[in-house]
Motif scaffolding. Sequence first.
Motif, mmCIF file in Angstrom:
data_model
loop_
_atom_site.group_PDB
_atom_site.id
_atom_site.type_symbol
_atom_site.label_atom_id
_atom_site.label_comp_id
_atom_site.label_asym_id
_atom_site.label_seq_id
_atom_site.Cartn_x
_atom_site.Cartn_y
_atom_site.Cartn_z
ATOM 1 N N ALA A 112 0.831 -1.213 0.000
ATOM 2 C CA ALA A 112 0.000 0.000 0.000
ATOM 3 C C ALA A 112 0.864 1.261 0.000
ATOM 4 O O ALA A 112 0.527 2.242 -0.652
ATOM 5 C CB ALA A 112 -0.932 0.011 1.208
ATOM 6 N N TYR A 113 1.968 1.227 0.740
ATOM 7 C CA TYR A 113 2.853 2.384 0.856
ATOM 8 C C TYR A 113 4.304 1.920 0.784
ATOM 9 O O TYR A 113 4.616 0.776 1.112
ATOM 10 C CB TYR A 113 2.637 3.120 2.194
ATOM 11 N N ALA A 114 5.166 2.835 0.386
ATOM 12 C CA ALA A 114 6.611 2.593 0.381
ATOM 13 C C ALA A 114 7.294 3.849 0.885
ATOM 14 O O ALA A 114 6.792 4.962 0.697
ATOM 15 C CB ALA A 114 7.099 2.250 -1.022
ATOM 16 N N ALA A 115 8.434 3.671 1.528
ATOM 17 C CA ALA A 115 9.166 4.815 2.079
ATOM 18 C C ALA A 115 10.588 4.843 1.541
ATOM 19 O O ALA A 115 11.237 3.805 1.397
ATOM 20 C CB ALA A 115 9.192 4.748 3.598
ATOM 21 N N HIS A 116 11.041 6.054 1.270
ATOM 22 C CA HIS A 116 12.450 6.290 0.963
ATOM 23 C C HIS A 116 12.985 7.135 2.109
ATOM 24 O O HIS A 116 12.394 8.169 2.450
ATOM 25 C CB HIS A 116 12.603 7.025 -0.370
ATOM 26 N N VAL A 117 14.080 6.683 2.716
ATOM 27 C CA VAL A 117 14.641 7.350 3.882
ATOM 28 C C VAL A 117 16.082 7.745 3.578
ATOM 29 O O VAL A 117 16.904 6.886 3.221
ATOM 30 C CB VAL A 117 14.590 6.421 5.120
ATOM 31 N N ALA A 118 16.389 9.038 3.691
ATOM 32 C CA ALA A 118 17.741 9.546 3.447
ATOM 33 C C ALA A 118 18.151 10.434 4.611
ATOM 34 O O ALA A 118 17.306 11.103 5.217
ATOM 35 C CB ALA A 118 17.778 10.345 2.147
ATOM 36 N N THR A 119 19.433 10.437 4.921
ATOM 37 C CA THR A 119 19.925 11.273 6.009
ATOM 38 C C THR A 119 20.775 12.417 5.465
ATOM 39 O O THR A 119 21.400 12.307 4.412
ATOM 40 C CB THR A 119 20.750 10.453 7.025
ATOM 41 N N ALA A 162 11.906 22.015 -0.438
ATOM 42 C CA ALA A 162 12.587 22.884 0.523
ATOM 43 C C ALA A 162 14.025 22.437 0.681
ATOM 44 O O ALA A 162 14.343 21.254 0.540
ATOM 45 C CB ALA A 162 11.876 22.843 1.875
ATOM 46 N N THR A 163 14.876 23.394 1.011
ATOM 47 C CA THR A 163 16.250 23.069 1.352
ATOM 48 C C THR A 163 16.277 22.618 2.806
ATOM 49 O O THR A 163 15.720 23.284 3.683
ATOM 50 C CB THR A 163 17.172 24.294 1.177
ATOM 51 N N VAL A 164 16.896 21.468 3.043
ATOM 52 C CA VAL A 164 17.071 20.957 4.399
ATOM 53 C C VAL A 164 18.482 21.339 4.818
ATOM 54 O O VAL A 164 19.463 20.856 4.254
ATOM 55 C CB VAL A 164 16.875 19.430 4.451
ATOM 56 N N ASP A 165 18.566 22.242 5.799
ATOM 57 C CA ASP A 165 19.856 22.722 6.284
ATOM 58 C C ASP A 165 20.169 22.027 7.609
ATOM 59 O O ASP A 165 19.589 22.356 8.643
ATOM 60 C CB ASP A 165 19.822 24.240 6.459
ATOM 61 N N ALA A 166 21.077 21.063 7.530
ATOM 62 C CA ALA A 166 21.490 20.327 8.724
ATOM 63 C C ALA A 166 22.961 20.596 9.027
ATOM 64 O O ALA A 166 23.661 19.739 9.548
ATOM 65 C CB ALA A 166 21.237 18.834 8.526
ATOM 66 N N THR A 167 23.434 21.791 8.686
ATOM 67 C CA THR A 167 24.831 22.124 8.962
ATOM 68 C C THR A 167 25.114 22.178 10.457
ATOM 69 O O THR A 167 26.255 22.011 10.878
ATOM 70 C CB THR A 167 25.237 23.463 8.297
ATOM 71 N N ALA A 168 24.080 22.390 11.274
ATOM 72 C CA ALA A 168 24.241 22.421 12.731
ATOM 73 C C ALA A 168 23.574 21.208 13.371
ATOM 74 O O ALA A 168 23.180 21.246 14.533
ATOM 75 C CB ALA A 168 23.653 23.709 13.300
ATOM 76 N N GLY A 169 23.438 20.125 12.617
ATOM 77 C CA GLY A 169 22.774 18.955 13.171
ATOM 78 C C GLY A 169 22.741 17.789 12.205
ATOM 79 O O GLY A 169 23.596 17.645 11.340
ATOM 80 N N ALA A 170 21.693 16.981 12.360
ATOM 81 C CA ALA A 170 21.499 15.787 11.525
ATOM 82 C C ALA A 170 20.003 15.615 11.291
ATOM 83 O O ALA A 170 19.203 15.755 12.223
ATOM 84 C CB ALA A 170 22.084 14.556 12.193
ATOM 85 N N ALA A 171 19.627 15.329 10.044
ATOM 86 C CA ALA A 171 18.221 15.223 9.677
ATOM 87 C C ALA A 171 17.961 13.936 8.895
ATOM 88 O O ALA A 171 18.870 13.350 8.310
ATOM 89 C CB ALA A 171 17.807 16.414 8.822
ATOM 90 N N ILE A 172 16.702 13.560 8.890
ATOM 91 C CA ILE A 172 16.209 12.476 8.043
ATOM 92 C C ILE A 172 15.142 13.072 7.142
ATOM 93 O O ILE A 172 14.281 13.817 7.621
ATOM 94 C CB ILE A 172 15.592 11.334 8.880
ATOM 95 N N VAL A 173 15.189 12.744 5.855
ATOM 96 C CA VAL A 173 14.134 13.110 4.922
ATOM 97 C C VAL A 173 13.418 11.823 4.542
ATOM 98 O O VAL A 173 14.039 10.888 4.036
ATOM 99 C CB VAL A 173 14.698 13.815 3.667
ATOM 100 N N VAL A 174 12.111 11.776 4.830
ATOM 101 C CA VAL A 174 11.298 10.600 4.540
ATOM 102 C C VAL A 174 10.297 10.951 3.458
ATOM 103 O O VAL A 174 9.541 11.925 3.609
ATOM 104 C CB VAL A 174 10.532 10.122 5.796
#
Length: 178
Positions: A112-119, A162-174
């Motif tokens: 039914a659903y699929a996910a793409h996960v990137a850091t 959107a630009t994901v700015d993780a220069t001061a951290g760590a993010a996940i884009v799902v």
Amino acid sequence: MTVTVTRFAEATTMPWLGGGGITHELARHPADGDFGWRLSVAEVEQDGPFSRIDGVDRVIVLCSKGRMTLHSPDAVELQRFSPYSFEGETEVACTVSDGPTRDFNVMTRRGAYAAHVATVVGGTAMAEVLPGAEVFVFCMDGTVSCGVELGPFDLSQLDTAATVDATAGAAIVVTITH
């Protein structure tokens, strides 16, 4: 651009079915009943088995500095900020040799659903929003910006690129597709 934010303090918290930890649910669809997809943070307090969830694909990302090893039957030591995928019907147990850990979980109902996960760690990336897709940005550590400022374990849902700015951290884009 519209950004919907769920602060970690607003998450729905529940104990695990088998004990051993708690889950903080940040987003799910549908809101009631069996989920088609779900995003959450787990606090793994002790060694033990994962709940078996048939027909669900899982992605786990270790957020804390402590170590977590998954056994299914081979041992896989999770690397901080690196996604690890497995099927929900797989018998999985974990050891947390450095004490309690926290991890981010993406669960999708197979077929039914699929996910793409990137850091994104210590840098920037573009999060695209394709037609029919749901896109989320999760802050694993530090601070992350994606049209709104996120602190640790906050989640945002994007409706445009959107630009994901993780220069001061760590993010996940799902990215979840139907």
